[in-house]
Scaffold this active site. Structure first.
Site, short mmCIF file in Angstrom:
data_model
loop_
_atom_site.label_atom_id
_atom_site.label_comp_id
_atom_site.label_asym_id
_atom_site.label_seq_id
_atom_site.Cartn_x
_atom_site.Cartn_y
_atom_site.Cartn_z
N CYS A 27 5.12 10.01 2.00
CA CYS A 27 5.72 10.54 0.76
C CYS A 27 4.79 10.51 -0.44
O CYS A 27 5.12 11.03 -1.50
CB CYS A 27 7.01 9.80 0.43
SG CYS A 27 6.78 8.08 -0.14
N TYR A 81 7.89 19.13 -36.34
CA TYR A 81 7.34 20.04 -35.35
C TYR A 81 6.12 19.41 -34.66
O TYR A 81 5.95 19.50 -33.44
CB TYR A 81 6.96 21.36 -36.02
CG TYR A 81 6.42 22.42 -35.08
CD1 TYR A 81 7.28 23.16 -34.28
CD2 TYR A 81 5.05 22.68 -34.99
CE1 TYR A 81 6.79 24.15 -33.43
CE2 TYR A 81 4.56 23.65 -34.15
CZ TYR A 81 5.43 24.39 -33.36
OH TYR A 81 4.94 25.35 -32.51
N ASP A 121 15.26 25.21 -39.87
CA ASP A 121 14.52 26.27 -39.21
C ASP A 121 15.32 27.59 -39.22
O ASP A 121 16.54 27.60 -38.96
CB ASP A 121 14.22 25.85 -37.77
CG ASP A 121 13.41 26.89 -37.04
OD1 ASP A 121 12.19 26.93 -37.25
OD2 ASP A 121 14.01 27.67 -36.26
N ARG A 144 0.84 -1.20 0.00
CA ARG A 144 0.00 0.00 0.00
C ARG A 144 0.88 1.25 0.00
O ARG A 144 2.05 1.20 0.40
CB ARG A 144 -0.92 0.01 1.22
CG ARG A 144 -0.21 0.09 2.55
CD ARG A 144 -1.20 0.02 3.72
NE ARG A 144 -0.54 0.20 5.00
CZ ARG A 144 0.03 -0.75 5.69
NH1 ARG A 144 0.04 -1.99 5.20
NH2 ARG A 144 0.60 -0.51 6.86
N CYS A 151 2.67 4.69 0.80
CA CYS A 151 3.15 5.40 1.99
C CYS A 151 2.35 6.69 2.17
O CYS A 151 2.18 7.47 1.23
CB CYS A 151 4.64 5.71 1.82
SG CYS A 151 5.35 6.74 3.13
N TRP A 163 9.85 19.73 -41.95
CA TRP A 163 9.76 20.66 -40.82
C TRP A 163 8.42 20.52 -40.11
O TRP A 163 8.37 20.38 -38.88
CB TRP A 163 9.94 22.09 -41.29
CG TRP A 163 10.06 23.10 -40.18
CD1 TRP A 163 11.20 23.62 -39.66
CD2 TRP A 163 8.98 23.69 -39.43
NE1 TRP A 163 10.91 24.50 -38.63
CE2 TRP A 163 9.56 24.55 -38.47
CE3 TRP A 163 7.59 23.56 -39.47
CZ2 TRP A 163 8.79 25.29 -37.57
CZ3 TRP A 163 6.81 24.30 -38.56
CH2 TRP A 163 7.42 25.15 -37.64
#
Length: 501
Positions: A68, A431, A447, A63, A65, A427
């Site tokens: 944390c 992209y 580019d 299970r 914590c 291009w």
């Protein structure tokens, strides 16, 4: 990573936050699992096991914590680097595909049989698709329990559970607490129809730089930037929505940046999908420390990386929308492309009732664009006929699912499909891969902005591409840093070569 016990244990001993979300530590003597940076006393190596996902730890009987909150970590950056079946499956599971279409739908989207996919995910991630989806539902439910005032019935519905009983049983099993006990730790509140959450991203996080990138491209009616906030409308599987993000810089190296996000959804079943898509926009699973360390000794990229720590590659909430906007923006300025997209939206987008001023429409669907016709698109927006033809063809292809930009298909297959469409060159295809598919290793040697940033260091696309080989597998981040380094504010996201052929 989780198979190397010594390396994992060293990360746990040093409380190294860079590995949060990369693997999970389960402690047999306590029955709990933690993130590597958990502040609790480090257990003996003989008493721990390491798992690739929270679902794997849960399936093994551990299970979460309570100290944390290991399930609240960003996802593994390895999913985007490898882009293998397991990584693509995790993206779809987080988007809620299992809840909407079942395991059969997930398998079909990935091109595998249900049985084969189950074996593959169990081998790679330590849990099958149902267990992975269950872990996602539990995490979404915990966040809503602790940060909103929604009823438990609404939370169960929003998180994707099929019944209140299933919701209660899962929460007790995963967190060793009832929903009422978790609510006792509530840190926020929400008005009806409004969800105020915090999205975990690895720090450092260059929020102001991301905001600037999005602001320059904000489509009127769809996106609004005001001060340090970015907001936009969302098209979701069961309805529509609006999200507002507060984008600030978080400089703590190796920590977790929490990005405040407010959602308004017409259907609560879209909660998980909305969260996942906005996390893609933020590039939330990026490991900026690993990227910075990789470039640290590079004479060119190292200095600009240190100048803007935590720079992200902006993703997108809707792959189809991003692809259409990439085609619209060919050969014109960023401002003109943004305004053209706004005109398209005002005329063909879906009006929405958003709670935020300035957000009036959802971006047009691919089906709508496919039905325009070349002449109508060209005449309505005074664009070249070749680009109008490319726009309509792209809409038809996206409507047919070829290519699919939901991150389910292999990236190479998507790129080939895009390049097969009229008016889409390298291009534009790359992209789209960088922003819609989350590919961290894209570079655009043709580019204009890249050419300007590398002036005097490499001459011509071939030389630039050769130079960029040293930046694999993080060339997308190198590209963003090169664009960011341009002090003139050049409109650097336009292609140099003709795309409309």
């Amino acid at each position: 990573m989780h198979t190397d016990r010594e390396a994992c244990y060293q990360a746990v001993k040093s409380k190294d936050r860079r590995f949060d979300g990369v693997f999970y530590t389960a402690v047999r003597t306590t029955g709990i699992y933690c993130r590597p940076s958990c502040p609790a006393r480090t257990p003996a190596l003989k008493n721990v096991s390491f798992h690739p996902t929270a679902a794997a730890a849960q399936s093994a009987g551990f299970r979460a914590c309570k100290r944390c909150l290991p399930d609240a970590t960003p996802g593994s950056p390895d999913w985007d680097v490898a882009a293998d079946v397991a990584g693509r499956a995790m993206r779809l599971i987080n988007d809620g595909v299992v809840e909407r279409e079942g395991v059969d739908g997930l398998a079909a989207a990935l091109g595998f049989s249900t049985r084969h996919l189950g074996r593959l995910l169990t081998d790679e991630l330590g849990a099958g698709p149902l267990a992975l989806a269950r872990a996602r539902r539990a995490q979404t439910a915990r966040v809503l329990i602790e940060t909103t005032s929604m009823t438990f019935a609404d939370i169960a519905f929003a998180a994707g559970f099929s019944s209140i009983r299933q919701f209660n049983d899962t929460i007790r099993e995963v967190y060793a607490s009832s929903p009422s006990q978790l609510r006792g730790r509530r840190t926020g509140s929400a008005q009806t129809g409004q969800l105020e959450l915090r999205l975990a991203c690895r720090a450092p996080f260059a929020g102001s730089t991301l905001l600037s990138f999005l602001a320059k491209r904000a489509v009127p009616g769809v996106e609004v930037v005001e001060g340090a906030t970015y907001a936009r409308t969302l098209r979701l599987p069961h309805g529509t929505g609006t999200v507002r993000l507060d984008l600030h810089d978080h400089d703590e190296r190796g920590g977790t940046a929490m990005v405040p996000a407010t959602f308004w959804l017409t259907d609560l079943r879209d909660t998980g999908a909305a969260l996942e898509r906005v996390r893609r926009l933020l590039d939330a699973d990026c490991d900026p420390v690993a990227v910075a360390d990789f470039f640290a000794e590079d004479a060119l990229i190292g200095p600009v990386t240190r100048a803007v720590p935590g720079l992200r590659v902006p993703g997108h909430v809707d792959g189809d929308e991003l692809a259409v906007r990439a085609v619209l923006g060919q050969q014109i300025s960023v401002v003109r492309a943004r305004n053209l997209a706004g005109m398209l939206t005002a005329r063909f987008g879906e009006p929405v009732d958003s709670p935020l001023e300035g957000l009036t429409h959802i971006f047009p669907t691919a089906a709508t664009l496919a039905g325009l016709g070349d002449e109508a698109a060209s005449g309505a927006f005074r664009m070249p006929k070749a680009r109008a033809r490319a726009l309509v063809a792209l809409g038809a292809a996206l409507e047919a699912g070829e290519p699919s930009l939901d991150r389910a298909a292999p990236r190479d297959d998507v790129r080939r499909a895009l390049l097969g469409l009229p008016g889409i060159g390298a291009w534009t295809a790359d992209y789209i891969a960088m922003r819609a598919l989350g590919d961290p290793d894209i570079f655009l040697p043709t580019d204009v902005g890249v050419r300007n940033a590398l002036a005097g260091r490499a001459d011509g696309p071939a030389a630039i591409a050769e130079l960029a080989e040293a930046w694999r597998p993080w060339r997308s981040y190198a590209l963003m840093h090169l664009w960011q380094s341009l002090s003139t504010g050049a409109e650097h996201d336009q292609p140099r070569q003709e795309e409309n052929g």
